[in-house]
Design a protein around this motif. Structure first.
Motif, mmCIF file in Angstrom:
data_model
loop_
_atom_site.group_PDB
_atom_site.id
_atom_site.type_symbol
_atom_site.label_atom_id
_atom_site.label_comp_id
_atom_site.label_asym_id
_atom_site.label_seq_id
_atom_site.Cartn_x
_atom_site.Cartn_y
_atom_site.Cartn_z
ATOM 1 N N LYS A 1 7.108 -10.356 -82.507
ATOM 2 C CA LYS A 1 5.497 -10.336 -81.681
ATOM 3 C C LYS A 1 5.765 -9.052 -80.587
ATOM 4 O O LYS A 1 4.952 -8.335 -80.500
ATOM 5 C CB LYS A 1 5.378 -11.543 -80.867
ATOM 6 N N ASN A 2 6.718 -8.879 -79.894
ATOM 7 C CA ASN A 2 6.724 -7.973 -79.100
ATOM 8 C C ASN A 2 7.062 -6.256 -79.629
ATOM 9 O O ASN A 2 6.211 -5.607 -79.102
ATOM 10 C CB ASN A 2 8.093 -7.959 -78.001
ATOM 11 N N GLN A 3 7.722 -6.277 -80.927
ATOM 12 C CA GLN A 3 7.798 -5.126 -81.501
ATOM 13 C C GLN A 3 6.264 -4.649 -82.154
ATOM 14 O O GLN A 3 5.904 -3.419 -81.960
ATOM 15 C CB GLN A 3 8.809 -5.364 -82.691
ATOM 16 N N VAL A 4 5.516 -5.610 -82.306
ATOM 17 C CA VAL A 4 4.044 -5.361 -82.949
ATOM 18 C C VAL A 4 3.284 -4.769 -81.803
ATOM 19 O O VAL A 4 2.402 -3.968 -82.151
ATOM 20 C CB VAL A 4 3.757 -6.724 -83.629
ATOM 21 N N GLN A 5 3.199 -5.623 -80.759
ATOM 22 C CA GLN A 5 2.503 -5.203 -79.515
ATOM 23 C C GLN A 5 2.758 -3.564 -79.347
ATOM 24 O O GLN A 5 2.015 -2.637 -78.948
ATOM 25 C CB GLN A 5 2.769 -5.818 -78.296
ATOM 26 N N ILE A 6 4.075 -3.035 -79.254
ATOM 27 C CA ILE A 6 4.648 -1.988 -78.831
ATOM 28 C C ILE A 6 4.207 -0.871 -79.906
ATOM 29 O O ILE A 6 3.572 0.281 -79.570
ATOM 30 C CB ILE A 6 5.969 -1.659 -78.653
ATOM 31 N N LEU A 7 4.285 -1.310 -81.228
ATOM 32 C CA LEU A 7 3.829 -0.315 -82.437
ATOM 33 C C LEU A 7 2.402 -0.384 -82.378
ATOM 34 O O LEU A 7 1.667 0.692 -82.535
ATOM 35 C CB LEU A 7 4.273 -0.961 -83.676
ATOM 36 N N HIS A 8 1.576 -1.046 -81.892
ATOM 37 C CA HIS A 8 0.169 -1.230 -81.755
ATOM 38 C C HIS A 8 -0.359 -0.352 -80.735
ATOM 39 O O HIS A 8 -1.437 0.558 -80.856
ATOM 40 C CB HIS A 8 -0.352 -2.683 -81.476
ATOM 41 N N GLN A 9 0.353 -0.259 -79.444
ATOM 42 C CA GLN A 9 0.245 0.956 -78.577
ATOM 43 C C GLN A 9 0.396 2.294 -78.972
ATOM 44 O O GLN A 9 -0.280 2.863 -78.359
ATOM 45 C CB GLN A 9 1.154 0.383 -77.399
ATOM 46 N N HIS A 10 0.928 2.443 -79.986
ATOM 47 C CA HIS A 10 1.057 3.768 -80.775
ATOM 48 C C HIS A 10 0.359 3.766 -81.747
ATOM 49 O O HIS A 10 0.464 4.596 -82.875
ATOM 50 C CB HIS A 10 2.504 4.099 -80.897
ATOM 51 N N ASN A 11 -0.695 3.117 -82.124
ATOM 52 C CA ASN A 11 -1.715 3.015 -83.139
ATOM 53 C C ASN A 11 -1.350 2.969 -84.487
ATOM 54 O O ASN A 11 -1.528 3.486 -85.452
ATOM 55 C CB ASN A 11 -2.572 4.612 -83.002
ATOM 56 N N ILE A 12 -0.036 2.067 -84.443
ATOM 57 C CA ILE A 12 0.598 1.860 -85.813
ATOM 58 C C ILE A 12 0.206 0.280 -86.106
ATOM 59 O O ILE A 12 0.633 -0.436 -85.364
ATOM 60 C CB ILE A 12 2.002 1.960 -85.856
ATOM 61 N N ASP A 13 -0.493 0.005 -87.039
ATOM 62 C CA ASP A 13 -1.108 -1.220 -87.520
ATOM 63 C C ASP A 13 0.002 -2.015 -88.414
ATOM 64 O O ASP A 13 -0.233 -1.698 -89.487
ATOM 65 C CB ASP A 13 -2.559 -1.057 -88.250
ATOM 66 N N VAL A 14 0.742 -2.876 -87.818
ATOM 67 C CA VAL A 14 1.585 -3.904 -88.523
ATOM 68 C C VAL A 14 1.502 -5.223 -87.887
ATOM 69 O O VAL A 14 0.856 -5.467 -86.846
ATOM 70 C CB VAL A 14 3.224 -3.427 -88.279
ATOM 71 N N LYS A 15 1.926 -6.172 -88.619
ATOM 72 C CA LYS A 15 1.767 -7.757 -88.570
ATOM 73 C C LYS A 15 3.325 -8.057 -88.378
ATOM 74 O O LYS A 15 4.040 -7.608 -88.727
ATOM 75 C CB LYS A 15 1.069 -8.217 -89.475
ATOM 76 N N GLU A 16 3.041 -9.358 -87.513
ATOM 77 C CA GLU A 16 4.521 -9.937 -87.208
ATOM 78 C C GLU A 16 4.821 -10.886 -88.524
ATOM 79 O O GLU A 16 3.896 -11.400 -89.280
ATOM 80 C CB GLU A 16 4.299 -11.114 -86.055
#
Length: 302
Positions: free
Chosen positions: A13-28
């Motif tokens: 969950k934390n990694q997904v949030q950080i990647l989203h902040q860099h406009n990288i769309d991933v899911k947990e």
């Protein structure tokens, strides 16, 4: 031409949030694992500390090169990077080696030194109009009518392909006889292994950007002087001229993205500008058996 890193991981969950902040769309979660690409070297460098903190070893994933259709078709020469496979040479489990090749000068450690002495045998008639066979990376086979139409007028010779069960000749297919060029490539950028038994150099088959081209290439189609591969695998790169490349595409033997463009030494540094940012420092491959990806571009449908 674009370089990229392909990334795939079971993100929390934390990694997904950080990647989203860099406009990288991933899911947990493991069920949502999908490969994504990073094309921006600055973004990759920004994320690199996170990957290290997360103990995600992205160095095991490969640096990719994505060519446009125009870049491939405008090159004077290309190497054949991918094509259909017809199956395995017979008999299997290396039994084909002594039947098909003169193994007198074969190195038992690195696999170099083989010279073909007889025709290849296959269990069944190939499905595709042009392609290779498993384990053999520098020989190609083509439907007889296409050979007569495209290759024979260019002076390219052929030899039979046989059925394994009864040793009869396949009338509908032939093997191309591809000469080996004597001029060496400038492979100073490429890693190699020197066989401790025979002393022959064998280069890693990776491809970074445009592939090197000899200063005096042979007409139409030929093999490199150098060997590539790892372990017992040893093969030569196959070069194809622009005119033959066009004919192969027009006659539906291959798609354009099956070719990788080449450039002579004086042009390589210009054409491959920016490549070293991805390779050095710290982004170099750790897996000696890993190939660099040559991606099928988005417009592959044409």
């Amino acid at each position: 031409m674009k370089f990229f890193k392909e990334i795939c991981h079971n993100w929390d969950k934390n990694q997904v949030q950080i990647l989203h902040q860099h406009n990288i769309d991933v899911k947990e979660g493991l069920e949502n694992m999908k490969m994504f690409r990073i094309y921006d070297i600055n973004l990759y460098k920004e994320l690199k500390p996170y990957f290290k903190k997360w103990k995600y070893n992205d160095d095991l994933y490969e640096v990719g090169t994505e060519f446009s259709k125009k870049e491939i078709l405008s090159a004077d020469y290309c190497i054949i990077e991918r094509c259909h496979s017809f199956g395995y040479p017979m008999p299997e489990n290396k039994g084909y080696l002594h039947n098909t090749y003169n193994t007198k000068n074969m190195c038992k450690k690195c696999g170099t030194g083989l010279i073909q002495k007889d025709d290849f045998r296959l269990r069944r008639v190939p499905k595709y109009p042009f392609g290779g066979i498993e384990w053999i990376y520098d020989e190609f086979f083509v439907q007889t009518d296409l050979y007569e139409k495209v290759f024979k007028p260019l002076g390219i010779e052929s030899r039979p392909l046989r059925k394994y069960k009864d040793d009869s000749i396949m009338e509908t297919y032939v093997q191309l006889v591809i000469p080996v060029i004597d001029e060496p490539l400038d492979l100073s950028f490429y890693e190699y292994q020197r066989c401790p038994l025979c002393g022959v150099k064998k280069y890693d088959p990776m491809t970074y950007g445009y592939f090197p081209l000899q200063e005096h290439p042979l007409p139409h189609i030929y093999k490199s002087k150098e060997y590539f591969g790892d372990g017992f695998v040893a093969y030569r790169k196959i070069f194809v001229s622009a005119s033959l490349c066009d004919l192969m595409i027009k006659n539906k033997m291959m798609r354009y993205w099956g070719f990788l463009p080449c450039a002579k030494s004086k042009e390589l540094s210009i054409k491959n500008e920016g490549m070293l940012e991805w390779i050095e420092p710290g982004i170099k491959r750790l897996n000696p058996e890993a190939h660099i990806i040559v991606a099928i571009p988005d417009d592959m449908s044409s």
